[in-house]
Design an enzyme around this catalytic site. Structure first.
Site, short mmCIF file in Angstrom:
data_model
loop_
_atom_site.label_atom_id
_atom_site.label_comp_id
_atom_site.label_asym_id
_atom_site.label_seq_id
_atom_site.Cartn_x
_atom_site.Cartn_y
_atom_site.Cartn_z
N GLN A 38 0.84 -1.01 0.10
CA GLN A 38 -0.01 -0.01 -0.10
C GLN A 38 0.82 1.20 0.05
O GLN A 38 0.35 2.45 -0.33
CB GLN A 38 -1.05 0.03 1.19
CG GLN A 38 -2.05 -0.99 0.89
CD GLN A 38 -3.22 -1.04 2.13
OE1 GLN A 38 -3.30 -0.31 2.80
NE2 GLN A 38 -3.73 -2.23 2.24
N HIS A 68 -7.66 -12.42 9.11
CA HIS A 68 -7.66 -10.83 8.61
C HIS A 68 -8.65 -10.12 9.40
O HIS A 68 -8.46 -9.13 9.74
CB HIS A 68 -8.16 -10.85 6.95
CG HIS A 68 -8.35 -9.68 6.37
ND1 HIS A 68 -9.63 -9.02 6.45
CD2 HIS A 68 -7.54 -8.90 5.80
CE1 HIS A 68 -9.45 -7.89 6.14
NE2 HIS A 68 -8.14 -7.57 5.57
N HIS A 74 -7.55 -7.67 12.07
CA HIS A 74 -8.46 -6.42 12.08
C HIS A 74 -9.72 -6.72 12.86
O HIS A 74 -10.33 -7.59 12.54
CB HIS A 74 -8.86 -6.07 10.86
CG HIS A 74 -7.41 -5.87 10.05
ND1 HIS A 74 -7.46 -6.22 8.48
CD2 HIS A 74 -6.54 -4.79 10.04
CE1 HIS A 74 -6.32 -5.85 8.05
NE2 HIS A 74 -5.77 -4.90 8.74
N HIS A 109 -6.77 -1.93 15.13
CA HIS A 109 -7.92 -1.17 15.01
C HIS A 109 -9.33 -1.50 15.91
O HIS A 109 -10.35 -1.96 15.31
CB HIS A 109 -8.55 -0.91 13.62
CG HIS A 109 -7.50 -0.92 12.39
ND1 HIS A 109 -6.79 0.37 12.35
CD2 HIS A 109 -7.51 -1.54 11.28
CE1 HIS A 109 -6.13 0.10 11.23
NE2 HIS A 109 -6.26 -0.88 10.55
N ASP A 159 0.21 0.99 8.95
CA ASP A 159 -0.79 0.48 8.12
C ASP A 159 -0.47 0.53 6.69
O ASP A 159 -0.12 0.09 6.01
CB ASP A 159 -1.98 0.91 8.92
CG ASP A 159 -3.34 0.27 8.14
OD1 ASP A 159 -2.90 -0.68 7.71
OD2 ASP A 159 -4.49 0.36 8.95
ZN LIG Z 1 -4.50 -3.14 8.22
#
Ligand SMILES: [Zn+2]
Length: 454
Positions: free
Chosen positions: A58, A204, A233, A270, A321
Protein backbone atom coordinates in the site's frame (compact mmCIF):
# COMPACT_ATOMS: atom_id res chain seq x y z
CA UNK A 1 31.23 -3.58 19.40
CA UNK A 2 31.03 -0.91 22.08
CA UNK A 3 28.89 2.24 21.89
CA UNK A 4 29.28 5.20 24.23
CA UNK A 5 26.38 7.60 24.78
CA UNK A 6 26.43 10.94 26.59
CA UNK A 7 22.74 10.50 27.14
CA UNK A 8 20.65 7.35 26.76
CA UNK A 9 17.12 6.21 27.58
CA UNK A 10 17.55 2.91 29.43
CA UNK A 11 14.67 0.74 30.61
CA UNK A 12 14.77 2.46 34.03
CA UNK A 13 15.04 6.01 32.70
CA UNK A 14 17.55 8.52 31.39
CA UNK A 15 21.25 7.94 32.11
CA UNK A 16 24.42 9.86 31.26
CA UNK A 17 27.82 8.63 30.06
CA UNK A 18 27.14 4.95 29.50
CA UNK A 19 28.96 2.40 27.33
CA UNK A 20 26.97 -0.45 25.81
CA UNK A 21 28.80 -3.64 24.95
CA UNK A 22 26.97 -5.32 22.08
CA UNK A 23 27.56 -8.97 21.20
CA UNK A 24 25.64 -11.00 18.62
CA UNK A 25 23.10 -8.21 18.24
CA UNK A 26 22.31 -8.09 21.97
CA UNK A 27 23.33 -5.66 24.73
CA UNK A 28 25.70 -7.84 26.76
CA UNK A 29 26.74 -5.17 29.25
CA UNK A 30 26.18 -1.53 30.24
CA UNK A 31 29.04 0.26 32.00
CA UNK A 32 29.19 3.77 33.50
CA UNK A 33 31.76 5.99 31.79
CA UNK A 34 33.69 5.73 28.55
CA UNK A 35 35.24 2.35 27.81
CA UNK A 36 38.35 2.32 25.61
CA UNK A 37 37.65 1.51 22.00
CA UNK A 38 33.97 2.49 22.15
CA UNK A 39 32.38 4.39 19.29
CA UNK A 40 30.86 7.70 20.42
CA UNK A 41 27.15 8.12 19.53
CA UNK A 42 26.58 11.51 17.89
CA UNK A 43 23.52 12.37 19.92
CA UNK A 44 20.89 11.08 22.33
CA UNK A 45 20.24 7.32 22.20
CA UNK A 46 16.70 5.95 22.53
CA UNK A 47 15.13 2.54 21.81
CA UNK A 48 13.96 1.94 18.23
CA UNK A 49 10.22 1.86 17.56
CA UNK A 50 8.31 -1.26 16.52
CA UNK A 51 5.75 -0.86 13.73
CA UNK A 52 2.97 -3.30 14.65
CA UNK A 53 0.97 -3.07 11.42
CA UNK A 54 2.05 -2.79 7.79
CA UNK A 55 0.61 -3.70 4.39
CA UNK A 56 3.79 -3.00 2.46
CA UNK A 57 2.30 -2.85 -1.06
CA UNK A 58 0.00 0.00 0.00
CA UNK A 59 3.04 2.31 0.18
CA UNK A 60 2.89 2.56 -3.62
CA UNK A 61 -0.83 3.41 -3.43
CA UNK A 62 -0.35 6.38 -1.05
CA UNK A 63 -1.58 9.55 -2.74
CA UNK A 64 -3.72 7.72 -5.32
CA UNK A 65 -6.90 7.83 -3.26
CA UNK A 66 -7.34 11.40 -2.07
CA UNK A 67 -9.71 12.62 -4.78
CA UNK A 68 -13.23 13.39 -3.68
CA UNK A 69 -16.46 12.34 -5.35
CA UNK A 70 -19.15 14.64 -3.96
CA UNK A 71 -18.91 13.47 -0.37
CA UNK A 72 -19.49 9.78 -1.20
CA UNK A 73 -16.03 8.55 -0.19
CA UNK A 74 -15.50 6.15 2.69
CA UNK A 75 -13.27 3.33 3.82
CA UNK A 76 -15.26 1.03 1.54
CA UNK A 77 -14.79 3.13 -1.63
CA UNK A 78 -11.08 3.46 -0.72
CA UNK A 79 -10.89 -0.32 -0.47
CA UNK A 80 -12.38 -0.80 -3.95
CA UNK A 81 -9.75 1.51 -5.48
CA UNK A 82 -7.02 -0.29 -3.50
CA UNK A 83 -8.20 -3.71 -4.77
CA UNK A 84 -8.00 -2.49 -8.39
CA UNK A 85 -4.55 -1.09 -7.75
CA UNK A 86 -3.06 -4.27 -6.32
CA UNK A 87 -4.17 -6.32 -9.34
CA UNK A 88 -1.14 -4.94 -11.18
CA UNK A 89 1.53 -6.04 -8.71
CA UNK A 90 3.90 -8.96 -9.31
CA UNK A 91 6.10 -10.52 -6.63
CA UNK A 92 9.06 -8.54 -8.06
CA UNK A 93 7.02 -5.34 -7.65
CA UNK A 94 6.12 -6.31 -4.08
CA UNK A 95 9.81 -6.67 -3.26
CA UNK A 96 10.71 -3.30 -4.79
CA UNK A 97 7.94 -1.56 -2.84
CA UNK A 98 8.69 -3.29 0.46
CA UNK A 99 12.42 -2.58 0.18
CA UNK A 100 11.77 1.13 -0.40
CA UNK A 101 9.23 1.20 2.43
CA UNK A 102 11.47 -0.56 4.94
CA UNK A 103 14.36 1.79 4.17
CA UNK A 104 11.98 4.72 4.77
CA UNK A 105 10.84 3.14 8.04
CA UNK A 106 14.42 2.74 9.26
CA UNK A 107 15.23 6.34 8.38
CA UNK A 108 12.30 7.52 10.50
CA UNK A 109 13.12 5.31 13.50
CA UNK A 110 11.17 2.06 13.06
CA UNK A 111 13.56 -0.83 13.72
CA UNK A 112 11.10 -3.72 13.39
CA UNK A 113 7.92 -4.24 11.41
CA UNK A 114 5.01 -6.66 11.70
CA UNK A 115 3.98 -7.29 8.10
CA UNK A 116 0.27 -8.20 7.83
CA UNK A 117 0.79 -10.02 4.58
CA UNK A 118 -2.25 -10.86 2.48
CA UNK A 119 -1.18 -10.59 -1.15
CA UNK A 120 -0.46 -14.31 -1.63
CA UNK A 121 -1.31 -15.35 -5.20
CA UNK A 122 -0.36 -14.24 -8.70
CA UNK A 123 -2.07 -11.55 -10.74
CA UNK A 124 -4.73 -14.02 -11.91
CA UNK A 125 -5.39 -15.27 -8.41
CA UNK A 126 -3.61 -18.57 -9.14
CA UNK A 127 -1.18 -20.15 -6.69
CA UNK A 128 2.45 -19.36 -7.36
CA UNK A 129 4.45 -22.50 -8.09
CA UNK A 130 6.00 -21.87 -4.71
CA UNK A 131 3.17 -20.90 -2.30
CA UNK A 132 5.45 -18.58 -0.37
CA UNK A 133 6.71 -16.59 -3.40
CA UNK A 134 5.13 -13.34 -2.20
CA UNK A 135 6.24 -13.95 1.40
CA UNK A 136 9.78 -14.51 0.12
CA UNK A 137 9.63 -11.05 -1.48
CA UNK A 138 8.89 -9.57 1.96
CA UNK A 139 11.65 -11.56 3.67
CA UNK A 140 14.07 -10.43 0.98
CA UNK A 141 13.07 -6.77 1.37
CA UNK A 142 13.60 -6.97 5.14
CA UNK A 143 16.98 -8.60 4.65
CA UNK A 144 18.16 -6.00 2.12
CA UNK A 145 17.01 -3.08 4.25
CA UNK A 146 18.19 -4.54 7.58
CA UNK A 147 14.87 -4.01 9.41
CA UNK A 148 13.69 -6.68 11.88
CA UNK A 149 10.69 -8.61 10.50
CA UNK A 150 7.71 -10.35 12.04
CA UNK A 151 5.86 -11.86 9.09
CA UNK A 152 2.16 -12.46 9.62
CA UNK A 153 0.66 -14.41 6.71
CA UNK A 154 -3.02 -13.51 6.50
CA UNK A 155 -5.83 -16.04 6.50
CA UNK A 156 -8.57 -14.63 4.25
CA UNK A 157 -11.49 -16.89 3.32
CA UNK A 158 -14.71 -14.91 2.91
CA UNK A 159 -15.92 -11.51 1.79
CA UNK A 160 -18.32 -10.97 4.69
CA UNK A 161 -19.98 -12.42 7.78
CA UNK A 162 -21.79 -15.72 7.18
CA UNK A 163 -19.09 -17.18 4.92
CA UNK A 164 -19.98 -14.99 1.93
CA UNK A 165 -18.08 -15.93 -1.22
CA UNK A 166 -15.00 -13.79 -1.88
CA UNK A 167 -15.31 -11.16 -4.61
CA UNK A 168 -12.92 -10.97 -7.58
CA UNK A 169 -10.91 -8.15 -5.96
CA UNK A 170 -10.02 -10.60 -3.19
CA UNK A 171 -8.83 -13.48 -5.43
CA UNK A 172 -5.17 -12.98 -4.55
CA UNK A 173 -5.83 -13.28 -0.80
CA UNK A 174 -7.88 -16.47 -0.53
CA UNK A 175 -6.59 -19.77 0.89
CA UNK A 176 -8.19 -22.87 2.34
CA UNK A 177 -7.14 -23.46 5.94
CA UNK A 178 -4.98 -26.42 4.85
CA UNK A 179 -3.18 -24.38 2.21
CA UNK A 180 -2.76 -21.48 4.63
CA UNK A 181 -1.27 -23.69 7.33
CA UNK A 182 1.17 -25.08 4.81
CA UNK A 183 2.17 -21.51 3.83
CA UNK A 184 2.71 -20.70 7.53
CA UNK A 185 4.96 -23.74 7.93
CA UNK A 186 6.97 -22.64 4.88
CA UNK A 187 7.38 -19.16 6.38
CA UNK A 188 8.69 -20.64 9.64
CA UNK A 189 11.32 -22.43 7.61
CA UNK A 190 12.38 -19.23 5.83
CA UNK A 191 12.50 -17.28 9.11
CA UNK A 192 14.68 -20.02 10.58
CA UNK A 193 17.40 -19.12 8.10
CA UNK A 194 17.07 -15.32 8.29
CA UNK A 195 18.50 -13.30 11.18
CA UNK A 196 16.14 -11.17 13.25
CA UNK A 197 12.92 -12.49 11.75
CA UNK A 198 10.00 -14.49 13.14
CA UNK A 199 6.52 -15.55 12.10
CA UNK A 200 2.98 -15.35 13.47
CA UNK A 201 -0.38 -15.24 11.73
CA UNK A 202 -3.10 -12.75 10.95
CA UNK A 203 -6.65 -14.00 10.56
CA UNK A 204 -7.74 -10.98 8.49
CA UNK A 205 -10.94 -10.02 10.34
CA UNK A 206 -14.16 -11.58 11.60
CA UNK A 207 -15.57 -10.70 8.17
CA UNK A 208 -12.98 -12.88 6.45
CA UNK A 209 -12.71 -15.91 8.75
CA UNK A 210 -15.24 -18.02 10.61
CA UNK A 211 -14.83 -19.64 14.00
CA UNK A 212 -13.57 -23.02 12.82
CA UNK A 213 -10.94 -21.63 10.42
CA UNK A 214 -9.78 -19.11 13.03
CA UNK A 215 -9.34 -21.85 15.58
CA UNK A 216 -7.58 -24.23 13.15
CA UNK A 217 -5.10 -21.54 12.08
CA UNK A 218 -4.29 -20.52 15.66
CA UNK A 219 -3.85 -24.14 16.71
CA UNK A 220 -1.43 -24.76 13.85
CA UNK A 221 0.76 -21.70 14.41
CA UNK A 222 0.86 -22.26 18.17
CA UNK A 223 2.03 -25.84 17.52
CA UNK A 224 5.03 -24.33 15.73
CA UNK A 225 5.62 -21.59 18.31
CA UNK A 226 3.50 -21.40 21.50
CA UNK A 227 4.17 -17.64 21.67
CA UNK A 228 3.51 -16.84 18.01
CA UNK A 229 1.84 -13.45 17.53
CA UNK A 230 -1.77 -13.48 16.29
CA UNK A 231 -3.01 -10.19 14.82
CA UNK A 232 -6.51 -9.45 13.56
CA UNK A 233 -8.35 -6.39 12.17
CA UNK A 234 -11.19 -6.21 14.62
CA UNK A 235 -13.46 -3.15 14.69
CA UNK A 236 -12.17 -0.55 12.27
CA UNK A 237 -15.48 0.61 10.87
CA UNK A 238 -18.94 1.07 12.37
CA UNK A 239 -20.38 -0.99 9.49
CA UNK A 240 -18.20 -3.91 10.60
CA UNK A 241 -19.64 -3.65 14.11
CA UNK A 242 -23.20 -3.48 12.75
CA UNK A 243 -22.65 -6.48 10.44
CA UNK A 244 -21.15 -8.47 13.32
CA UNK A 245 -24.10 -7.62 15.55
CA UNK A 246 -26.48 -8.69 12.79
CA UNK A 247 -24.70 -12.00 12.23
CA UNK A 248 -23.45 -13.05 15.67
CA UNK A 249 -25.61 -10.86 17.92
CA UNK A 250 -22.41 -9.54 19.45
CA UNK A 251 -19.95 -6.73 18.84
CA UNK A 252 -16.67 -7.95 17.23
CA UNK A 253 -14.33 -7.55 20.19
CA UNK A 254 -16.87 -9.15 22.53
CA UNK A 255 -17.33 -12.07 20.13
CA UNK A 256 -13.57 -12.55 19.95
CA UNK A 257 -13.18 -12.39 23.73
CA UNK A 258 -15.88 -15.06 24.09
CA UNK A 259 -14.76 -17.32 21.23
CA UNK A 260 -10.96 -17.24 21.07
CA UNK A 261 -8.38 -17.82 23.76
CA UNK A 262 -6.80 -14.36 23.78
CA UNK A 263 -3.45 -13.83 25.48
CA UNK A 264 -0.62 -11.31 25.51
CA UNK A 265 0.52 -12.38 22.03
CA UNK A 266 -2.74 -11.34 20.41
CA UNK A 267 -2.83 -7.88 18.87
CA UNK A 268 -6.22 -6.34 18.04
CA UNK A 269 -5.62 -4.01 15.11
CA UNK A 270 -8.03 -1.07 14.91
CA UNK A 271 -9.99 -1.90 18.06
CA UNK A 272 -11.49 1.47 17.21
CA UNK A 273 -15.13 0.90 18.04
CA UNK A 274 -15.30 -0.67 21.50
CA UNK A 275 -17.57 -0.18 24.48
CA UNK A 276 -16.47 -0.15 28.11
CA UNK A 277 -16.97 -3.87 28.62
CA UNK A 278 -14.88 -4.67 25.55
CA UNK A 279 -12.15 -2.29 26.70
CA UNK A 280 -11.99 -4.02 30.08
CA UNK A 281 -12.08 -7.41 28.36
CA UNK A 282 -9.10 -6.63 26.11
CA UNK A 283 -7.08 -5.48 29.11
CA UNK A 284 -8.05 -8.51 31.23
CA UNK A 285 -6.99 -10.82 28.37
CA UNK A 286 -3.59 -8.99 28.19
CA UNK A 287 -4.05 -8.57 24.44
CA UNK A 288 -2.55 -5.51 22.77
CA UNK A 289 -4.45 -2.75 21.02
CA UNK A 290 -2.73 -2.04 17.69
CA UNK A 291 -3.52 1.57 16.83
CA UNK A 292 -2.69 3.26 13.51
CA UNK A 293 -3.64 6.91 14.08
CA UNK A 294 -2.71 8.42 10.70
CA UNK A 295 -4.33 5.65 8.66
CA UNK A 296 -7.40 5.64 10.91
CA UNK A 297 -7.67 9.40 10.34
CA UNK A 298 -7.04 9.07 6.60
CA UNK A 299 -9.70 6.38 6.19
CA UNK A 300 -12.25 8.09 8.41
CA UNK A 301 -12.39 5.13 10.80
CA UNK A 302 -13.01 6.78 14.14
CA UNK A 303 -11.05 7.39 17.33
CA UNK A 304 -9.83 4.64 19.64
CA UNK A 305 -10.49 5.52 23.32
CA UNK A 306 -6.78 5.71 24.12
CA UNK A 307 -7.18 7.86 27.22
CA UNK A 308 -9.50 5.42 29.00
CA UNK A 309 -7.47 2.43 27.75
CA UNK A 310 -4.23 3.79 29.21
CA UNK A 311 -5.86 4.82 32.50
CA UNK A 312 -6.86 1.16 32.86
CA UNK A 313 -3.23 0.21 32.03
CA UNK A 314 -3.93 -1.35 28.65
CA UNK A 315 -1.02 -2.22 26.36
CA UNK A 316 -0.87 -0.60 22.94
CA UNK A 317 1.38 -0.56 19.89
CA UNK A 318 1.42 1.71 16.84
CA UNK A 319 1.42 0.88 13.15
CA UNK A 320 1.71 2.77 9.89
CA UNK A 321 -0.75 0.41 8.17
CA UNK A 322 -1.51 2.02 4.76
CA UNK A 323 1.70 4.11 4.92
CA UNK A 324 -0.04 7.37 4.23
CA UNK A 325 2.57 8.40 6.82
CA UNK A 326 5.75 6.48 7.66
CA UNK A 327 6.79 8.24 10.83
CA UNK A 328 6.41 7.02 14.43
CA UNK A 329 6.54 10.60 15.71
CA UNK A 330 3.49 11.54 13.65
CA UNK A 331 1.61 8.44 14.84
CA UNK A 332 2.25 9.29 18.49
CA UNK A 333 1.51 12.98 17.98
CA UNK A 334 -1.88 12.13 16.45
CA UNK A 335 -2.59 9.53 19.11
CA UNK A 336 -2.55 12.37 21.64
CA UNK A 337 -4.07 15.04 19.37
CA UNK A 338 -7.15 12.93 18.55
CA UNK A 339 -7.84 12.73 22.29
CA UNK A 340 -7.33 16.49 22.77
CA UNK A 341 -9.64 17.37 19.86
CA UNK A 342 -12.42 15.06 20.95
CA UNK A 343 -12.24 15.92 24.67
CA UNK A 344 -11.15 19.56 24.55
CA UNK A 345 -8.41 18.88 27.09
CA UNK A 346 -4.63 18.61 26.94
CA UNK A 347 -1.84 16.17 27.86
CA UNK A 348 -4.28 13.28 28.22
CA UNK A 349 -1.83 10.44 27.61
CA UNK A 350 0.44 11.25 30.54
CA UNK A 351 0.12 9.47 33.89
CA UNK A 352 0.74 10.54 37.48
CA UNK A 353 4.01 8.54 37.41
CA UNK A 354 5.07 9.76 33.96
CA UNK A 355 4.04 13.34 33.37
CA UNK A 356 5.83 13.66 30.02
CA UNK A 357 3.36 12.64 27.31
CA UNK A 358 6.20 12.16 24.83
CA UNK A 359 8.28 9.90 27.07
CA UNK A 360 5.24 7.93 28.22
CA UNK A 361 4.07 7.31 24.65
CA UNK A 362 7.48 6.42 23.21
CA UNK A 363 8.31 3.91 25.93
CA UNK A 364 4.87 2.31 26.06
CA UNK A 365 4.52 2.08 22.27
CA UNK A 366 7.98 0.52 21.91
CA UNK A 367 7.29 -2.04 24.64
CA UNK A 368 3.82 -2.80 23.29
CA UNK A 369 5.31 -3.19 19.82
CA UNK A 370 7.91 -5.61 21.14
CA UNK A 371 5.17 -7.66 22.80
CA UNK A 372 3.07 -7.61 19.62
CA UNK A 373 5.97 -9.09 17.63
CA UNK A 374 7.18 -11.44 20.36
CA UNK A 375 10.63 -9.90 19.89
CA UNK A 376 13.34 -9.16 22.42
CA UNK A 377 13.16 -5.43 21.63
CA UNK A 378 11.42 -2.25 22.78
CA UNK A 379 13.81 -1.12 25.52
CA UNK A 380 17.52 -0.77 26.16
CA UNK A 381 18.75 -3.04 28.94
CA UNK A 382 21.22 -5.86 29.41
CA UNK A 383 19.96 -8.90 27.49
CA UNK A 384 17.80 -6.88 25.09
CA UNK A 385 18.42 -6.65 21.37
CA UNK A 386 20.48 -3.60 20.32
CA UNK A 387 17.75 -1.82 18.30
CA UNK A 388 18.38 1.87 18.87
CA UNK A 389 18.24 5.35 17.40
CA UNK A 390 20.71 8.20 17.72
CA UNK A 391 18.86 11.53 17.65
CA UNK A 392 20.71 14.46 16.14
CA UNK A 393 21.99 16.75 18.95
CA UNK A 394 22.36 19.75 16.65
CA UNK A 395 18.57 19.82 16.19
CA UNK A 396 17.56 18.77 19.70
CA UNK A 397 19.41 21.75 21.23
CA UNK A 398 16.90 24.05 19.50
CA UNK A 399 14.01 22.74 21.65
CA UNK A 400 13.50 22.10 25.36
CA UNK A 401 15.73 19.08 25.86
CA UNK A 402 16.23 18.39 29.54
CA UNK A 403 15.23 14.88 30.65
CA UNK A 404 11.62 15.80 31.41
CA UNK A 405 10.99 17.53 28.09
CA UNK A 406 13.18 15.91 25.45
CA UNK A 407 10.69 13.36 24.09
CA UNK A 408 7.89 15.95 24.29
CA UNK A 409 9.95 18.17 21.99
CA UNK A 410 10.71 15.25 19.68
CA UNK A 411 7.04 14.28 19.35
CA UNK A 412 5.28 17.64 19.42
CA UNK A 413 7.79 20.28 18.34
CA UNK A 414 10.18 18.74 15.80
CA UNK A 415 9.68 19.88 12.23
CA UNK A 416 12.10 17.53 10.53
CA UNK A 417 13.51 14.06 10.94
CA UNK A 418 15.75 13.97 14.02
CA UNK A 419 16.99 10.41 13.46
CA UNK A 420 20.69 10.42 12.60
CA UNK A 421 21.90 6.83 13.05
CA UNK A 422 19.91 3.63 13.43
CA UNK A 423 21.15 0.30 14.75
CA UNK A 424 19.19 -2.94 14.33
CA UNK A 425 20.31 -6.14 16.01
CA UNK A 426 23.73 -4.58 16.63
CA UNK A 427 24.30 -3.46 13.01
CA UNK A 428 24.18 0.14 11.77
CA UNK A 429 21.52 0.37 9.05
CA UNK A 430 21.31 4.17 8.82
CA UNK A 431 24.34 6.45 9.17
CA UNK A 432 23.87 10.22 9.29
CA UNK A 433 20.35 9.81 7.94
CA UNK A 434 21.36 7.67 4.96
CA UNK A 435 20.88 4.02 3.99
CA UNK A 436 23.54 2.40 1.80
CA UNK A 437 20.92 1.18 -0.72
CA UNK A 438 18.61 4.20 -0.70
CA UNK A 439 19.51 5.65 -4.09
CA UNK A 440 19.16 2.37 -6.00
CA UNK A 441 15.97 1.51 -4.16
CA UNK A 442 14.40 4.92 -4.77
CA UNK A 443 15.21 4.73 -8.49
CA UNK A 444 13.61 1.30 -8.87
CA UNK A 445 10.59 2.40 -6.84
CA UNK A 446 10.11 5.60 -8.87
CA UNK A 447 10.27 3.57 -12.09
CA UNK A 448 7.64 1.18 -10.76
CA UNK A 449 5.40 4.02 -9.63
CA UNK A 450 5.41 5.61 -13.07
CA UNK A 451 4.03 2.31 -14.47
CA UNK A 452 1.18 2.02 -11.95
CA UNK A 453 -2.19 3.64 -11.94
CA UNK A 454 -5.22 3.62 -9.68
ZN1 LIG B 1 -4.59 -3.15 8.12
Amino acid sequence: MKLFANKILLSDGWACDQTLTIENGVIADITSGFVDGAERAKGVVIPGMVNCHSHAFQRAFAGFSEQGSEGKDSFWTWRSIMYKFLEQLSSEDAEVIATQLYIEMLKMGYTRVAEFHYLHHDINGENHEDLSAMAQAIFSAAKQSGIGLTLLPVLYRFSGFGAQQPNTGQKRFINSVEQFNSLVSDCFEIAGSQTNSNVGIAPHSLRAVDKSSLSAAVTHVRSLDPQAPVHIHIAEQQKEVDDCLAHYGQRPVQWLLDNADLDKHWCLIHATHIDKQERKGIIASEAIAGICPTTEANLGDGIFPTDEFLIDEGTFAIGSDSHISVNPIEELRWLEYAQRLSKQQRALLATSEQKSVGLNLWQRAALGGAQSTNSNTGELAIGKQADLLVLDDSQLRLFAHDDDHLLDSVIFASQQNLVGDVMVHGEWTIREGKHALEQGSADKFAQLLSRLSA
